[in-house]
Design a protein around this motif. Structure first.
Motif, PDB file in Angstrom:
ATOM      1  N   GLN A 150       0.928  -1.330  -0.002  1.00 44.41           N
ATOM      2  CA  GLN A 150      -0.005  -0.124   0.009  1.00 44.41           C
ATOM      3  C   GLN A 150       0.769   1.375  -0.075  1.00 44.41           C
ATOM      4  N   ASN A 151       0.391   2.373  -0.682  1.00 42.49           N
ATOM      5  CA  ASN A 151       1.192   3.619  -0.389  1.00 42.49           C
ATOM      6  C   ASN A 151       1.317   3.971   0.980  1.00 42.49           C
ATOM      7  N   GLY A 152       2.526   4.429   1.476  1.00 41.73           N
ATOM      8  CA  GLY A 152       2.487   4.596   2.815  1.00 41.73           C
ATOM      9  C   GLY A 152       3.590   3.509   3.642  1.00 41.73           C
ATOM     10  N   ASP A 153       3.417   2.622   2.926  1.00 41.05           N
ATOM     11  CA  ASP A 153       4.196   1.438   3.755  1.00 41.05           C
ATOM     12  C   ASP A 153       5.755   1.595   3.643  1.00 41.05           C
ATOM     13  N   THR A 154       6.071   1.182   4.874  1.00 39.89           N
ATOM     14  CA  THR A 154       7.715   1.464   5.009  1.00 39.89           C
ATOM     15  C   THR A 154       8.260  -0.014   5.360  1.00 39.89           C
ATOM     16  N   ALA A 155       9.192  -0.372   4.817  1.00 43.13           N
ATOM     17  CA  ALA A 155       9.938  -1.710   4.970  1.00 43.13           C
ATOM     18  C   ALA A 155      10.976  -1.530   6.102  1.00 43.13           C
ATOM     19  N   THR A 156      11.381  -0.489   6.593  1.00 45.84           N
ATOM     20  CA  THR A 156      12.300  -0.170   7.758  1.00 45.84           C
ATOM     21  C   THR A 156      11.966  -1.205   8.874  1.00 45.84           C
ATOM     22  N   SER A 157      13.198  -1.625   9.476  1.00 49.80           N
ATOM     23  CA  SER A 157      12.964  -2.317  10.851  1.00 49.80           C
ATOM     24  C   SER A 157      12.975  -1.367  11.876  1.00 49.80           C
TER      25      SER A 157
END
Length: 711
Positions: free
Chosen positions: A122-129
């Protein structure tokens, strides 16, 4: 079990989740919490009065599973799911791709060109831990990695195999993994056990200090193993200024370890948590730290059980992988995972079935289960049950093997913290107090140089109470420009005796000179720049005979150069990844676990040189023919410096050393080069044997240019 869970999360089926719950409830007794049940003197309340699931999931974390042990798809899907929920994913010990730090804005129909291998985005997702792990081996730990963390976790040990470092088989080290870890594809990666830089609680306190220094916004957690005596260690960690203590039970799995490592080690988290919680309360330290626990968590029952025993946050490892597609084939270490969850092979990763939404569904089901149980017990929020062991009672289990177990320790209570769990979780990050770096950063010239990428020169006095000096400056630069983007220069000259971790986590563009001496950990984790340590003018002793820097210098360095006019202590350049160094003598275990870079020693070294060294080169001067017995020959080959490119590399580094430190030993070697060159030994690990520096008959490339190995 995995099939039941897949059905529940993929079809968003509550009935399937109830079947999964039932399956867990009917399993044979195999952990301590199976012998305990809940009891309450309150009447049940409607679920509608209990705190919402979205508030409970913020307490959930996933385990420290490294990118390398599991595939990129799994790692990123888990991170995205946790960020959607407001929980926390954990990077594990393998660095992180900077592409993951920005929110996605280019998603169309669930796909994004930024992360093309994932679906369901989705737009706005972040894959950072949110939690970035600083393991003892520090793979992939750079200043930018540290500056971009919400939390930093020091991995003292793994719950599933305490006493051993992490391990990644060579076949799982693909080109991508090698790039993130500053190592070579196909070469096995072994993280040293933690005693290599943490001999004592003071050393651990120093590492906590270093991390607070480089990123003052990030909470620092320390991952401990549930073993007898953990309470004492936890108290020391709390006094060492950690913000969070993570307790790992022996139940956890690990996707990259030999079976012999994960059987018969560690203890149950129920005992570790109870001991830590009670000891911290008895010592008046419980309010200082968040207690997080993990190890075999599978359901809301486990969460509530951990809460009653005193935990504030709850970690899920294997089950988070199952929710994203793992089928428990139990062949993680072979790189052949049939669903691409724990494999680096492209064709297997293409089979990865998971989407972030699956894990979101799972955690919402767990939170709803917790809500239902709280309502049954008559409580409105988790805060009201945390640490309340009076809600637990022994369960009537008719089993011979458990009849004589005494559970009174787990069920006992030594009091409650003065603050609620929410207040403890929301307190400010612990601070290092006023530090020299803050004074330097508030200097208008230094601030201007960092903001506008100009040059600044400063001279400062330093005392041994000034620890981790330059770390905060480096963190500020890294946050703004990344590891290589800073075009200015910060040139600082310090005079005096530097405390531990001098010039830690340096970034390119920082040139640090110390006239005096330094303690342990000089240049720890540096990613670029230059450090020069030299005694003051006319010291009254021969600099090459005196120790001028302490132990464990250049630990985990990923770049930069260090020139030391004098000797270093033990474990010089341990786990050095890419830094170059010249020193005039070193203690035991030098070049240990090196994976890259180059070390030149113009003098005597101690025993056990190059143990576990899988990359990089070392040149050691051996004037009295005593080096050979001191070298650990398990991995490296010992040879004279015969390759012309190697001779050039050695000479260039010594010339730079003389120019920067005024070394008389270095000058003498250059003056009598033909005499001294045959006295140098070159230590070459297998991964470097065919490089131009190590191979005398190295083939020239078609253009007639010799290809230099990147230093």
């Amino acid at each position: 079990m995995s099939k039941l869970l897949h059905k529940a999360v993929r079809q968003k089926s509550e009935t399937a989740y109830l079947v999964y719950q039932q399956h867990l409830a009917n399993r044979p007794v195999n952990v301590l919490r199976d012998l305990i049940e809940f009891t309450s003197d309150r009447a049940p309340i409607p679920v509608g009065r209990v705190e919402p699931a979205l508030s409970i999931v913020k307490r959930f974390c996933t385990g420290g599973m490294s990118l390398g042990a599991i595939s990129r798809e799994t790692h990123e899907a888990i991170a995205i799911a946790m960020n959607r929920l407001g929980g926390k994913s954990n990077s594990g010990e393998g660095g992180e791709d900077p592409i993951r730090w920005s929110p996605l804005t280019d998603v169309v129909d669930g796909y994004s060109p930024t992360l093309p291998h994932l679906k369901g985005l989705q737009n706005g997702d972040t894959a950072t831990s949110a939690i970035k792990q600083v393991a003892s081996g520090r793979f992939g730990v750079t200043p930018t990695f540290l500056a971009n963390a919400d939390q930093l976790e020091i991995k003292i040990a793994q719950g599933a195999k305490p006493g051993e470092g992490g391990q990644l088989p060579g076949k799982k080290v693909s080109a991508y993994i090698a790039r993130l870890r500053n190592s070579k594809p196909g070469v096995p990666l072994i993280s040293p056990p933690p005693h290599h830089d943490i001999y004592s609680i003071e050393d651990l306190a120093q590492l906590i200090y270093d991390l607070h220094q480089v990123n003052p916004r990030a909470k620092v957690s320390v991952k401990l193993v549930a073993e007898a005596g953990i309470g004492t260690v936890a108290s020391g960690v709390a006094k060492g200024n950690a913000d969070i203590i993570q307790i790992s039970g022996h139940d956890g799995g690990t996707g990259a370890s030999p079976v012999s490592s994960i059987k018969h080690a560690g203890g149950p988290w129920e005992l570790g948590l109870t001991e830590s919680h009670q000891t911290l309360i008895s010592n008046g330290l419980r309010e200082r730290v968040i207690l997080r626990v993990d190890g075999g968590f599978k359901s809301g029952f486990d969460v509530l059980m951990a809460a009653a025993m005193g935990a504030d946050e709850y970690g899920f490892g294997s089950v988070a992988m199952i929710a994203t597609g793992c089928v428990m084939a139990r062949i993680c270490h072979t790189n052949n995972c049939p669903v691409g969850v724990a494999s680096q092979r492209e064709e297997l990763r293409a089979r990865f079935p998971g989407v972030p939404g699956d894990l979101v569904n799972y955690f919402l089901y767990v939170a709803e289960e917790v809500r239902g149980m709280l309502a049954q017990l008559g409580y409105e929020k988790l805060d009201d049950v945390i640490g309340h062991t009076e809600l637990l009672k022994p369960r009537d289990v008719s089993l011979m093997k458990t009849q004589h177990l005494d559970l009174s320790y787990i069920l006992s209570n030594v009091g409650l913290p003065k603050w609620s769990s929410t207040v403890i979780r929301n307190q400010e990050v612990h601070s290092n107090g006023p530090v020299l770096d803050d004074t330097l950063l508030s200097d208008p010239e230094v601030a201007n140089a960092i903001d506008n990428e100009t040059v600044v020169n400063k001279s400062v006095k330093i005392y041994n109470v000034d620890r981790a000096v330059c770390g905060r400056i480096a963190g500020t630069i890294a946050k703004k420009y990344g590891d290589t983007g800073f075009a200015g220069q910060v040139n600082l000259t310090f005079t005096g005796s530097a405390g531990q971790s001098f010039a830690c986590f340096l970034t390119p563009g920082m040139n640090i000179r110390l006239v005096g001496e330094a303690n342990d950990y000089v240049g720890k984790g540096m990613a670029g720049g230059e450090v020069v340590v030299t005694p003051e003018e006319n010291p009254g002793f021969a600099p090459e005979d005196a120790t001028i820097v302490g132990n464990t210098c250049l630990y985990g360095a990923t770049g930069g150069q260090l020139f030391v006019r004098g000797k270093a202590g033990e474990r010089f350049a341990v786990r050095n990844s890419l830094a170059e160094a010249v020193v005039e003598g070193a203690g035991d275990h030098s070049c240990e676990y090196m994976t890259g870079g180059c070390v030149v020693v113009l003098g005597k070294v101690g025993r056990n040189v190059a143990a576990g060294m899988t990359g990089g080169l070392a040149y050691i001067l051996d004037e009295d023919n005593t080096l050979i017995p001191k070298v650990n020959k398990e991995i490296v080959k010992i040879q004279r410096v015969v390759a012309p490119v190697g001779q050039m590399q050695l000479k260039n580094l010594i010339e730079a050393h003389v120019e920067k430190t005024g070394s008389s030993k270095g000058a003498e070697i250059l003056k009598e080069w033909d005499t001294y060159l045959p006295l140098f030994w070159q230590l070459v690990p297998p991964s470097e044997e065919d490089t131009p520096e190590a191979c005398a008959d190295y083939e020239e490339t078609t253009s007639g240019q010799i290809t230099l190995q990147s230093a």
